[in-house]
Design an enzyme around this catalytic site. Structure first.
Site, mmCIF file in Angstrom:
data_model
loop_
_atom_site.group_PDB
_atom_site.id
_atom_site.type_symbol
_atom_site.label_atom_id
_atom_site.label_comp_id
_atom_site.label_asym_id
_atom_site.label_seq_id
_atom_site.Cartn_x
_atom_site.Cartn_y
_atom_site.Cartn_z
ATOM 1 N N ARG A 13 -90.917 6.169 -3.533
ATOM 2 C CA ARG A 13 -91.844 7.078 -2.857
ATOM 3 C C ARG A 13 -93.180 7.215 -3.578
ATOM 4 O O ARG A 13 -94.126 7.771 -3.032
ATOM 5 C CB ARG A 13 -91.184 8.465 -2.699
ATOM 6 N N LYS A 20 -92.478 4.055 -12.324
ATOM 7 C CA LYS A 20 -92.668 5.503 -12.170
ATOM 8 C C LYS A 20 -92.749 6.235 -13.507
ATOM 9 O O LYS A 20 -93.620 7.089 -13.703
ATOM 10 C CB LYS A 20 -91.519 6.070 -11.329
ATOM 11 N N GLN A 74 -80.450 -2.369 -16.631
ATOM 12 C CA GLN A 74 -79.586 -2.197 -15.459
ATOM 13 C C GLN A 74 -80.245 -3.006 -14.341
ATOM 14 O O GLN A 74 -81.219 -2.568 -13.735
ATOM 15 C CB GLN A 74 -79.495 -0.710 -15.073
ATOM 16 N N ASP A 103 -87.689 10.473 -15.396
ATOM 17 C CA ASP A 103 -88.584 11.039 -14.381
ATOM 18 C C ASP A 103 -88.511 12.568 -14.332
ATOM 19 O O ASP A 103 -88.981 13.181 -13.394
ATOM 20 C CB ASP A 103 -88.316 10.425 -13.004
ATOM 21 N N GLY A 138 -78.398 18.019 -6.773
ATOM 22 C CA GLY A 138 -76.959 18.219 -6.793
ATOM 23 C C GLY A 138 -76.681 19.697 -7.068
ATOM 24 O O GLY A 138 -77.422 20.354 -7.790
ATOM 25 N N ASN A 376 -136.587 15.310 -37.796
ATOM 26 C CA ASN A 376 -136.880 15.546 -36.386
ATOM 27 C C ASN A 376 -137.066 14.202 -35.695
ATOM 28 O O ASN A 376 -137.901 13.418 -36.097
ATOM 29 C CB ASN A 376 -138.154 16.387 -36.266
ATOM 30 N N TYR A 386 -128.913 -3.803 -32.704
ATOM 31 C CA TYR A 386 -128.132 -4.975 -32.297
ATOM 32 C C TYR A 386 -129.073 -6.101 -31.930
ATOM 33 O O TYR A 386 -129.980 -5.939 -31.094
ATOM 34 C CB TYR A 386 -127.286 -4.557 -31.081
ATOM 35 N N ALA A 422 -146.165 8.362 -32.915
ATOM 36 C CA ALA A 422 -145.518 8.112 -31.621
ATOM 37 C C ALA A 422 -145.728 6.666 -31.211
ATOM 38 O O ALA A 422 -146.769 6.070 -31.461
ATOM 39 C CB ALA A 422 -146.096 9.048 -30.570
ATOM 40 N N ARG A 439 -149.555 0.530 -33.667
ATOM 41 C CA ARG A 439 -150.112 0.632 -32.310
ATOM 42 C C ARG A 439 -151.349 -0.221 -32.281
ATOM 43 O O ARG A 439 -152.036 -0.330 -33.282
ATOM 44 C CB ARG A 439 -150.630 2.052 -32.053
HETATM 45 C C1 UD1 Z 1 -79.794 13.067 -9.701
HETATM 46 C C2 UD1 Z 1 -78.430 13.750 -9.767
HETATM 47 C C3 UD1 Z 1 -78.537 15.125 -9.113
HETATM 48 C C4 UD1 Z 1 -79.603 15.939 -9.802
HETATM 49 C C5 UD1 Z 1 -80.930 15.199 -9.835
HETATM 50 C C6 UD1 Z 1 -81.881 15.937 -10.742
HETATM 51 C C7 UD1 Z 1 -76.706 12.007 -9.671
HETATM 52 C C8 UD1 Z 1 -75.752 11.315 -8.805
HETATM 53 N N1 UD1 Z 1 -77.476 12.953 -9.073
HETATM 54 O O1 UD1 Z 1 -80.112 12.883 -8.329
HETATM 55 O O2 UD1 Z 1 -77.301 15.799 -9.192
HETATM 56 O O3 UD1 Z 1 -79.763 17.185 -9.139
HETATM 57 O O4 UD1 Z 1 -80.762 13.870 -10.373
HETATM 58 O O5 UD1 Z 1 -83.159 15.372 -10.738
HETATM 59 O O6 UD1 Z 1 -76.773 11.751 -10.842
HETATM 60 N N2 UD1 Z 1 -81.446 5.903 -12.264
HETATM 61 C C9 UD1 Z 1 -81.150 4.729 -12.910
HETATM 62 N N3 UD1 Z 1 -80.306 3.840 -12.314
HETATM 63 C C10 UD1 Z 1 -79.752 4.071 -11.117
HETATM 64 C C11 UD1 Z 1 -80.054 5.270 -10.442
HETATM 65 C C12 UD1 Z 1 -80.897 6.172 -11.058
HETATM 66 O O7 UD1 Z 1 -81.621 4.490 -14.008
HETATM 67 O O8 UD1 Z 1 -78.985 3.203 -10.655
HETATM 68 C C13 UD1 Z 1 -82.347 6.857 -12.916
HETATM 69 C C14 UD1 Z 1 -83.632 7.069 -12.139
HETATM 70 O O9 UD1 Z 1 -84.629 6.193 -12.601
HETATM 71 C C15 UD1 Z 1 -83.958 8.512 -12.483
HETATM 72 C C16 UD1 Z 1 -82.603 9.160 -12.684
HETATM 73 O O10 UD1 Z 1 -81.706 8.103 -12.958
HETATM 74 O O11 UD1 Z 1 -84.673 8.602 -13.700
HETATM 75 C C17 UD1 Z 1 -82.143 9.963 -11.497
HETATM 76 O O12 UD1 Z 1 -81.968 9.112 -10.380
HETATM 77 P P1 UD1 Z 1 -82.323 9.565 -8.914
HETATM 78 O O13 UD1 Z 1 -81.975 8.456 -7.993
HETATM 79 O O14 UD1 Z 1 -83.700 10.085 -8.858
HETATM 80 O O15 UD1 Z 1 -81.253 10.736 -8.725
HETATM 81 P P2 UD1 Z 1 -81.340 11.967 -7.787
HETATM 82 O O16 UD1 Z 1 -80.980 11.573 -6.409
HETATM 83 O O17 UD1 Z 1 -82.617 12.666 -7.998
HETATM 84 CA CA CA Z 2 -84.705 12.107 -9.119
#
Ligand code: UD1
Ligand code: CA
Length: 455
Positions: A13, A20, A74, A103, A138, A376, A386, A422, A439
């Protein structure tokens, strides 16, 4: 303590090619904020950042700025639990593991410290927050005794679960051996088909592992960034917080909503700051300084009682006490302005020392110069430092007077008490106490102005 920071997500997004977590908040990348807070609570820890989307850029950023941080890749984003699993080889089983999010940038060290303290008693610690609007997060499920029994994601939640206002910030800490075991039990049987880290809470509850929660002092500490709008909103909230701290410390702000601090801003009391100023990097402002509107000050030290007028730009420079700078002045890297000196409008100073009480008030360029005290410098003076290849120094000794529109072709020296007429183009040293002038002699001719030719 082991620290895992999740930063593999795409940030769809954000509509960005920059990963990000590298987007800045208050001048520092989100990931940088998290690593800074981690540094405060666990100096000896080697955090492990889980990277995925834009991993090369993130790894490049880390190796330049945080060379001790390790990364786990990952390659497919299969959920937060799957992400933590990628880091498991880096986690020593005899320590606690804390999980943070790249994030969610602004969690303060004090909050992480609280989590660490709680985790040292064993069990599982979850950072939760009561939110008026919990949409998207969550939700924390508790039993009738108030004990945490699980976390349900918004997408999997029933209408009544969606009413729960206590949210999961995502940050948690627990025993590493437990964590590894629980990660092995995760199943992607949910609305998003992902391995949810949050499912480990229910495992812990079933096993009778104590689950403790703690909260951050401010909501913005646990706010995640998923869009540019959230990034901008978080930035503003944080700036308002920083401005509030300044007010509490005795700084006058013409409007606390119109100041931007992007770095370490160390500001004494009785400083007055007008609207629209931006402070970047390491800035130190001594007591009694007055800063006019729309100044940009980066990596600078400003001495007591100095006045900086509107639209002044200062970068990598120092200004001593009781000086007057601007309006529209530009102090570039290496400018050192001594006490009571004046640098006025459209004067640019680079890599130069300006001595006590010396003045360059109008339209000048002073580069690679050493200017003594009580000098002054007239309007339109230029140090020609330069030659297109090399840079040379200009020395102007104490008490010299440089007439307007003078060019000092460096290397060149103006002696103590010398006066330059001057319009002088100085190519050889000017002796002390004498008038030096270059001058052509002024002449006057009788002549007639041309007239328009009639057709
Ligand atoms: C997650 C939590 C949610 C919580 C919220 C808080 C889970 C399942 N949910 O949801 O309960 O309220 O964060 O902000 O954990 N990321 C990875 N690899 C992945 C997926 C995510 O590294 O495969 C990282 C993302 O870059 C991010 C963080 O994990 O930094 C959270 O992932 P995101 O997909 O934003 O989770 P939310 O849906 O926000
Ligand atoms: Ca998130």
């Amino acid at each position: 303590m082991n620290i895992v920071i999740l930063a593999a997500g795409q940030g769809k997004r954000m509509k960005t090619t920059l990963p990000k977590v590298l987007h800045p908040v208050a001048g520092t990348s989100m990931l940088g904020h998290v690593l800074t807070a981690v540094g405060h609570i666990a100096e000896s820890a080697l955090p492990c950042v889980v990277v995925g989307h834009g991993s090369e850029q993130v790894q490049d950023y880390l190796s330049k700025n945080y060379p001790n941080v390790r990364t786990a890749v990952q390659s497919e984003q299969k959920g937060t639990g799957h992400a933590v699993f990628q880091a498991s080889p880096f986690l020593s089983s005899d320590a606690t593991t804390m999980i943070l999010y790249g994030d969610v940038p602004l969690t303060q060290a004090t909050t992480l410290h609280k989590m660490k303290q709680l985790a040292s008693d064993g069990g599982l610690v979850v950072l939760t927050q009561l939110m008026e609007n919990p949409t998207g997060y969550g939700r924390i499920e508790r039993n009738l005794n108030g004990e945490v029994i699980g976390i349900v994601e918004e997408k999997d939640a029933s209408p009544s679960q969606r009413e729960i206002k206590e949210i999961n910030t995502g940050m948690m800490a627990c025993d590493t051996a437990d964590l590894k075991r629980w990660l092995g039990l995760l199943q992607p049987n949910n609305a998003q088909g992902e391995y949810y880290l949050t499912d480990i809470i229910a495992f812990a509850a079933k096993e009778g592992v104590p689950i403790r929660t703690t909260q951050a002092q401010y909501d913005w500490e646990v706010q995640g960034v998923n869009s540019r709008a959230q990034l901008a909103a978080l930035e503003r909230e944080y700036q308002v917080f920083l401005a509030g701290n300044l007010l509490d410390n005795g700084v006058t702000l013409a409007d606390p909503a119109r100041i931007d601090i992007r770095g370490n801003f160390n500001c004494a009391s009785d400083v007055t700051i007008d609207v629209g100023c931006v402070f970047e990097g390491n800035v130190e402002i001594a007591a009694g300084v007055k800063i006019g509107p729309y100044c940009v000050i980066k990596n600078a030290t400003i001495g007591k009682g100095t006045q900086i007028h509107a639209y002044t730009h200062i970068e990598d420079a120092t200004v001593a006490n009781d000086a007057v700078i601007g309006p529209y002045a530009r102090l570039r890297p290496g400018a050192q302005i001594a006490e009571q000196a004046h640098i006025g409008n459209f004067v640019e100073v680079k890599n130069s020392q300006i001595g006590v009480g010396s003045k360059a008030n109008h339209l000048s360029y002073i580069g690679d110069a050493v200017v003594g005290s009580g000098v002054n410098i007239g309007a339109g003076t230029i140090t020609c430092n330069y030659d297109g290849v090399n840079k040379y120094q200009t020395i102007i000794e104490d008490g010299a007077f440089i007439g307007s529109d003078t060019q000092l072709v460096a290397p060149v020296r103006v002696g103590k008490g010398a006066t330059l007429g001057a319009g002088t183009t100085l190519t050889q040293d000017a002796p002390p106490d004498q008038l030096t002038i270059s001058r052509t002699k002024q002449i006057s001719l009788v002549w007639k102005r041309p007239e328009k030719i009639k057709k």
